[in-house]
Design a protein around this motif. Structure first.
Motif, PDB file in Angstrom:
ATOM      1  N   ASN A  78       0.830  -1.212   0.000  1.00 46.49           N
ATOM      2  CA  ASN A  78       0.000   0.000   0.000  1.00 46.49           C
ATOM      3  C   ASN A  78       0.865   1.264   0.000  1.00 46.49           C
ATOM      4  O   ASN A  78       0.614   2.218  -0.724  1.00 46.49           O
ATOM      5  N   HIS A  79       1.945   1.226   0.811  1.00 45.19           N
ATOM      6  CA  HIS A  79       2.805   2.428   0.878  1.00 45.19           C
ATOM      7  C   HIS A  79       3.571   2.602  -0.429  1.00 45.19           C
ATOM      8  O   HIS A  79       3.826   3.714  -0.880  1.00 45.19           O
ATOM      9  N   PHE A  80       3.926   1.475  -1.046  1.00 46.08           N
ATOM     10  CA  PHE A  80       4.678   1.491  -2.313  1.00 46.08           C
ATOM     11  C   PHE A  80       3.861   2.187  -3.403  1.00 46.08           C
ATOM     12  O   PHE A  80       4.332   3.153  -4.018  1.00 46.08           O
ATOM     13  N   ILE A  81       2.605   1.774  -3.560  1.00 47.17           N
ATOM     14  CA  ILE A  81       1.830   2.353  -4.674  1.00 47.17           C
ATOM     15  C   ILE A  81       1.476   3.811  -4.401  1.00 47.17           C
ATOM     16  O   ILE A  81       1.425   4.632  -5.316  1.00 47.17           O
ATOM     17  N   HIS A  82       1.267   4.143  -3.150  1.00 41.84           N
ATOM     18  CA  HIS A  82       0.910   5.548  -2.860  1.00 41.84           C
ATOM     19  C   HIS A  82       2.111   6.481  -2.996  1.00 41.84           C
ATOM     20  O   HIS A  82       1.991   7.614  -3.472  1.00 41.84           O
ATOM     21  N   ALA A  83       3.284   6.019  -2.623  1.00 38.42           N
ATOM     22  CA  ALA A  83       4.476   6.863  -2.797  1.00 38.42           C
ATOM     23  C   ALA A  83       4.738   7.061  -4.288  1.00 38.42           C
ATOM     24  O   ALA A  83       5.112   8.153  -4.728  1.00 38.42           O
ATOM     25  N   ALA A  84       4.479   5.998  -5.066  1.00 36.08           N
ATOM     26  CA  ALA A  84       4.645   6.105  -6.527  1.00 36.08           C
ATOM     27  C   ALA A  84       3.617   7.098  -7.071  1.00 36.08           C
ATOM     28  O   ALA A  84       3.943   7.988  -7.866  1.00 36.08           O
ATOM     29  N   ARG A  85       2.394   6.976  -6.593  1.00 37.17           N
ATOM     30  CA  ARG A  85       1.327   7.889  -7.046  1.00 37.17           C
ATOM     31  C   ARG A  85       1.717   9.338  -6.752  1.00 37.17           C
ATOM     32  O   ARG A  85       1.564  10.224  -7.585  1.00 37.17           O
ATOM     33  N   ARG A  86       2.275   9.579  -5.576  1.00 37.41           N
ATOM     34  CA  ARG A  86       2.651  10.952  -5.193  1.00 37.41           C
ATOM     35  C   ARG A  86       3.862  11.453  -5.978  1.00 37.41           C
ATOM     36  O   ARG A  86       4.118  12.646  -6.055  1.00 37.41           O
ATOM     37  N   ASN A  87       4.634  10.506  -6.505  1.00 43.05           N
ATOM     38  CA  ASN A  87       5.884  10.825  -7.193  1.00 43.05           C
ATOM     39  C   ASN A  87       6.807  11.655  -6.301  1.00 43.05           C
ATOM     40  O   ASN A  87       7.375  12.681  -6.698  1.00 43.05           O
ATOM     41  N   ILE A  88       6.953  11.204  -5.062  1.00 45.24           N
ATOM     42  CA  ILE A  88       7.868  11.872  -4.119  1.00 45.24           C
ATOM     43  C   ILE A  88       9.285  11.390  -4.461  1.00 45.24           C
ATOM     44  O   ILE A  88       9.492  10.229  -4.850  1.00 45.24           O
ATOM     45  N   ASP A  89      10.248  12.305  -4.352  1.00 43.82           N
ATOM     46  CA  ASP A  89      11.602  12.033  -4.840  1.00 43.82           C
ATOM     47  C   ASP A  89      12.389  11.130  -3.879  1.00 43.82           C
ATOM     48  O   ASP A  89      13.249  11.593  -3.117  1.00 43.82           O
ATOM     49  N   ILE A  90      12.060   9.850  -3.873  1.00 46.45           N
ATOM     50  CA  ILE A  90      12.866   8.869  -3.124  1.00 46.45           C
ATOM     51  C   ILE A  90      13.220   7.746  -4.094  1.00 46.45           C
ATOM     52  O   ILE A  90      12.548   7.570  -5.122  1.00 46.45           O
ATOM     53  N   THR A  91      14.283   7.026  -3.799  1.00 42.61           N
ATOM     54  CA  THR A  91      14.740   5.945  -4.673  1.00 42.61           C
ATOM     55  C   THR A  91      14.597   4.630  -3.923  1.00 42.61           C
ATOM     56  O   THR A  91      15.178   4.472  -2.842  1.00 42.61           O
ATOM     57  N   VAL A  92      13.789   3.741  -4.490  1.00 41.37           N
ATOM     58  CA  VAL A  92      13.519   2.475  -3.806  1.00 41.37           C
ATOM     59  C   VAL A  92      14.262   1.357  -4.535  1.00 41.37           C
ATOM     60  O   VAL A  92      14.075   1.160  -5.743  1.00 41.37           O
ATOM     61  N   VAL A  93      15.125   0.669  -3.820  1.00 41.66           N
ATOM     62  CA  VAL A  93      15.831  -0.476  -4.404  1.00 41.66           C
ATOM     63  C   VAL A  93      15.267  -1.730  -3.743  1.00 41.66           C
ATOM     64  O   VAL A  93      15.384  -1.912  -2.526  1.00 41.66           O
ATOM     65  N   MET A  94      14.595  -2.558  -4.537  1.00 41.79           N
ATOM     66  CA  MET A  94      13.964  -3.764  -3.987  1.00 41.79           C
ATOM     67  C   MET A  94      14.830  -4.981  -4.311  1.00 41.79           C
ATOM     68  O   MET A  94      15.009  -5.341  -5.472  1.00 41.79           O
TER      69      MET A  94
END
Lengths: 274, 373, 72
Positions: A105-121
């Protein structure tokens, strides 16, 4: 004495790391460090936020501002850090269970917001810390302790999910193609907006043994032989791509970035209030 | 001014510049007002995808240097518990407003209750301590919010403001300057940041918190950690860490606790209640006084840590103690623990979503003492 | 500029990745630790360093060293 990168960017007192022999978490973590080193970002301005799981122990080893949070919530913590102080370069280290299951849930919402963070999975198909249970990205019919007869689930295409949710930089790399992975992470960090890099990783201890994938080196070779660069894949027929891993950059677009939009809003308000 | 608004005004005055929250009756006005006001004071508002994320975001923001707050009600408060525990373990200052409503579960969202008392203390797992404050008027909500931030900064702990729908939605004319200038505790960066230990093992105390990005890099984790914040399984370190986390609050109780007393210093009946209920109790006290009873009221503002030292001094002077709560008895257990006199502590409960009426309280008192104290 | 292969035994877990990917096969695992078989045949390519998950093997770059073992 250790290598320059370890001396400069790692907390040596915490090494050796807890990862199993041949686990590629160290390779992906070093790829992140190389990217930061190449970009010459000051260590004081880098915040590494991680969740819970094997991959998420990486934050403890790194000499940055590091935050090891609760399972699945790293991106939500990172949102708070970045939004509070946009000057910080915020990188999230997460696993496939941590991010695609409980953290979805947090992943898709942060993507939706397009907040400038870099996620390495770090994507190794299983929950390593807890002993090899199936994760949402485990290939169908592969085995895990909670899928002893083969996983009947369909697995997420987490990159498509990120694109669908609005991420503006999405890429997939592998622990074998280290040079490329470093470049993808570099571009993700310098990209202004939500960047997601899926790093295909190997877990020899649980996923490898249970699915008879051979030694760590064999598993890396498997990645080499079964990955196709996106540009090459574009010229290939779908059946040729069956079961192959497409690697490279899927999306790299500009879009309004959350913390900047908020700042613009504040600017507009100040003007209107005068 | 509305109670929820007073919380926002108090928070802003205390220096709160980051709010992350999620809509839930009866606390939503707090989010709405923060969205309106924060941009004008250099603050930031974000509506997160759920309460878990809201709690995570304010911890992140606090570590990045901003005083941060969230507000919710029962269901959201339940979702926040794991991260509240993280804030307690990682000693990150933040304020969580729980505007209680009738529970459990969805309950009656627009009806008041005080059923989260034990949850505010033990909602998250494991041994820890926490500070929980409960205002009983709009003006006090303003003041208590400021104290919540001061205490959270001073003790590097989450502080819960335990309100309920009545105080949250109540409108009262208030004169906020009545408090004059209240001391606001700011986060000071110590000079000696050379060998900074974010989790220095200070007896009953806590090291100052240096925000991320200020030139001192350290690790924050929910795992048991050493003085540098790095994970460890050393049982001696674990024992000292948990002891310090609890003692930094429990051993500083006298500096933390706040309470109000009213009416007689000794007599027949001692009422103990908090938050909005205490307003009905005060009216009941007037009633009973007219009928010749000698009545006292003890109202803790800090629910946790519970002001037991003070209560021990005053309860022996009363023949009967009544704990009045909009739940089926929760703070009652704490009072009963302190009093320890068999049959001396009675509780008057109401858990149907309605507010107490004074005469209801009077009836119950009279009924309990009709065949003698 | 002189490069020298360094192995940190404490950190090596004997996973064998470097051994497999060394283009000139000069590494081997002995008693669970990596060992350099023949320093002369090592071409200092750094592939082992890039692939090591535990940072236990790397090329130490010695700038303008006049030392005796400056290598051929």
């Amino acid at each position: 004495m250790a290598s320059r990168l370890v001396e400069e960017y790692f907390r040596k007192e915490t090494l050796p790391n807890i990862w199993c022999p041949g686990c590629s978490n160290g390779i992906v973590t070093m790829a992140i460090v190389r990217a930061i080193d190449n970009l010459k970002i000051g260590k004081d301005k880098v915040v590494v936020v991680s969740g819970i799981g094997c991959s998420s122990r990486a934050s403890g080893y790194l000499d940055f501002n590091t935050l090891h949070t609760t399972h699945g919530r790293a991106i939500a913590f990172a949102t708070g850090v970045k939004f509070a102080n946009p000057e910080l370069t915020v990188i999230v280290i997460t696993g496939d269970g941590d991010n695609a299951a409980i953290g979805g849930n947090h992943f898709i919402h942060a993507a939706r917001r397009n907040i400038d963070i870099t996620v390495v999975m770090y994507n190794n198909h299983i929950y390593g810390m807890t002993g090899g249970q199936a994760s949402p990205t485990i290939p169908r019919y592969d085995k895990a302790t909670t899928a002893p007869y083969g996983s009947i689930d369909r697995d997420f295409d987490i990159c498509k999910l990120a694109i669908g949710a609005g991420a503006t930089y999405v890429a997939r790399g592998t622990a074998y193609h280290v040079q490329q992975l470093v470049k993808l992470i570099e571009k993700g960090i310098s990209h202004k907006g939500f960047s997601f890099i899926k790093a295909m990783s190997i877990c020899p201890t649980y996923y490898g043994r249970r699915n008879k994938k051979g030694s760590p080196a064999d598993m890396l070779k498997w990645l080499k032989d079964n990955s196709i660069d996106i540009n090459k894949a574009a010229k290939m027929k779908p059946e040729e791509l069956e079961g192959k891993i497409i690697i490279g950059e899927f999306v790299n677009i500009e879009a309004p970035e959350y913390t900047e939009e908020y700042q613009k809003m504040v600017e507009r308000l100040k003007v209107s209030v005068k | 001014m509305q109670g929820n608004e007073a919380v926002v005004e108090g928070a802003i005055r205390a220096g709160m510049r980051f709010y992350a929250g999620y809509p839930i009756t009866p606390s939503t006005e707090i989010a709405e007002l923060c969205a309106e006001k924060l941009p004008f004071v250099g603050g930031k508002f974000i509506q997160m995808e759920d309460e878990i994320a809201s709690m995570a975001a304010i911890i992140g923001a606090s570590l990045a240097g901003l005083k941060a707050m969230t507000a919710t009600s029962g269901p959201g408060f339940s979702l926040m518990q794991e991260n509240i525990g993280f804030a307690a373990m990682a000693e990150v200052p933040c304020v969580v407003v729980d505007v209680q409503r009738m529970g459990p579960s969805t309950g009656m969202p627009t009806s008041p209750a005080q059923g989260d008392v034990m949850q505010s203390r033990w909602g998250t797992h494991g041994d820890h301590s926490i500070i929980v404050l409960s205002p009983s008027s709009v003006k006090e909500a303003y003041y208590v919010t400021i104290q919540a931030f001061n205490l959270s900064e001073k003790y590097r702990t989450p502080v819960v403001i335990l309100m309920d729908e009545v105080i949250g939605h109540l409108r009262e004319t208030v004169n906020l300057d009545e408090y004059g200038d209240i001391e606001i505790i700011e986060r000071k960066i110590p000079e000696d940041i050379e060998n900074y230990l974010p989790y220095k093992d200070i007896e009953n105390g806590v090291a100052p918190l240096i925000p991320f990005g200020k030139g001192v890099r350290y690790h924050v984790t929910g795992l048991v950690h050493n003085e540098k914040g790095l994970p460890t399984n050393d049982t001696k370190i674990a024992e000292r860490l948990i002891k310090r986390l609890v003692d930094k609050i429990e051993k500083n109780k006298e500096d933390i606790v706040m309470y109000k007393e009213k009416g007689e210093k000794e007599g027949d009946i001692l009422f103990i209640s908090f938050g909005s209920t205490s307003r009905a109790v005060e009216a009941a006290e007037e009633e009973l006084k007219k009928e010749g009873f000698k009545v006292g009221i003890f109202r803790p503002i800090t629910i946790w840590p519970f002001p037991d030292t003070r209560l021990r001094k005053i309860y022996p002077k009363f023949r009967k103690i009544f704990v009045v709560e909009m739940n089926r008895g929760q703070l009652y257990y704490e009072v009963d623990r302190v009093v320890k006199r068999e049959g001396e502590v009675e509780n008057i409960n109401k858990a149907n979503g309605e507010f107490f009426t004074p005469c209801e309280i009077v009836e119950k008192v009279k009924e309990r003492i009709k065949n003698g104290f | 500029m002189e490069k020298k292969l360094v192995i940190i035994e404490d950190w090596c877990k004997g996973c064998g990745i470097c051994v497999e990917f060394c283009p000139v096969r000069v590494l081997e695992i002995k008693d669970g630790k990596v060992r350099l078989i023949d320093e002369d045949r090592c071409i200092k390519c750094g592939l082992c360093e890039m692939r090591c998950p535990d940072f236990a093997i790397y090329l130490e770059v010695k700038k303008d060293v006049e030392g005796v073992n400056a290598g051929k």
